[in-house]
Structure formats: structure tokens, C-alpha cells
Design a protein around this motif. Structure first.
Motif, short mmCIF file in Angstrom:
data_model
loop_
_atom_site.label_atom_id
_atom_site.label_comp_id
_atom_site.label_asym_id
_atom_site.label_seq_id
_atom_site.Cartn_x
_atom_site.Cartn_y
_atom_site.Cartn_z
N ARG A 167 15.63 76.36 0.98
CA ARG A 167 16.71 75.30 0.57
C ARG A 167 16.34 74.25 1.67
N TYR A 215 23.29 72.54 -3.79
CA TYR A 215 24.70 72.96 -3.14
C TYR A 215 25.32 72.18 -2.41
N ASN A 261 27.74 71.67 0.93
CA ASN A 261 27.93 72.23 2.11
C ASN A 261 29.13 71.56 2.85
N TRP A 294 29.46 76.98 1.55
CA TRP A 294 28.58 76.86 0.67
C TRP A 294 29.40 76.81 -0.87
N GLN A 311 28.58 77.34 -5.20
CA GLN A 311 27.68 78.47 -5.78
C GLN A 311 26.43 77.65 -6.33
N GLY A 312 26.40 76.15 -6.48
CA GLY A 312 25.13 75.61 -6.81
C GLY A 312 25.28 75.21 -8.19
#
Length: 114
Positions: free
Chosen positions: A45, A94, A96, A104, A106-107
Motif C-alpha cells: 500500500r 483506501y 484514511n 481505514w 474498506q477500499g
């Protein structure tokens, strides 16, 4: 408990644009640093961009001049406008939030095809 919900990902041809959105549930949103990270398949990431509570911005070199991060404190949302997309921008993006702790979403998947 802070919740972050991303939206706006999708499939786009190289050269196209997408706008990601992240909605936050915390009342600390306006004093939080907000950021977008991404993770490509098989890679770690990485930080894409962040925006401070004072609206200062910082970008990864790979996206400078193409991506813009912004925030709306009244709506508790952070955005990532992505223009001139490239296949190497493909990944899960993601949201943040950083304030005392880090949180975070969940994307959301972004896929750029050539």
C-alpha cells in the motif's frame, strides 16, 4: 467508532477521469488529516495524497499534476479527482483518517485499461 466509506471507483480507459469520494462518520473530521492510499496487486500500500486540517496538500510524485485531493468539512467528505489516468494507477484505493489514531475505509477498486 470512526467509519469511512469510499465510493466512485470503477473501470476507465487510459486518459480518462474518475472522482473518488469518502464519507466519514466522526465529529473530529475537520481537525483530522485525510489521505488516499492505493494498493496494486502484489504491491505494498502506498500514499497517494493527503490533505491536512489546514488544507495543506501533498502528493506522490507519480500523481502530481494529475490528481487533486480536496475536502468538505461541512459534509465530512474527502475527494480525489483523478485525471489522465494510466494503467499503473490501477489498484484498490483506501481512504484514511488520522487523528490520535488511524482509520481505514474498506477500499474502492480502480481499474484503468489501455
Amino acid at each position: 467508532q470512526v467509519q469511512l466509506v469510499e465510493s466512485g471507483g470503477g473501470l476507465v480507459q487510459a486518459g480518462g477521469s474518475l472522482r473518488l469520494s469518502c464519507a466519514a462518520s466522526t465529529n473530529r473530521f475537520s481537525v483530522s488529516r485525510m489521505a488516499w492510499y492505493r494498493q496494486a496487486p502484489g504491491k505494498q500500500r502506498e500514499l497517494v495524497a493527503f490533505i491536512t486540517s489546514a488544507f495543506g496538500q501533498n502528493y506522490a510524485d507519480s500523481v502530481k499534476g494529475r490528481f487533486t485531493i480536496s475536502r468538505d468539512n461541512a459534509e465530512k467528505r474527502v475527494y480525489l479527482q483523478m485525471n489522465s489516468l494510466k494503467p499503473e494507477d490501477t489498484g484498490v484505493y483506501y481512504c484514511n483518517l488520522l487523528f490520535e489514531n488511524t482509520y481505514w475505509g474498506q477500499g474502492t477498486q480502480v481499474t484503468v485499461y489501455s
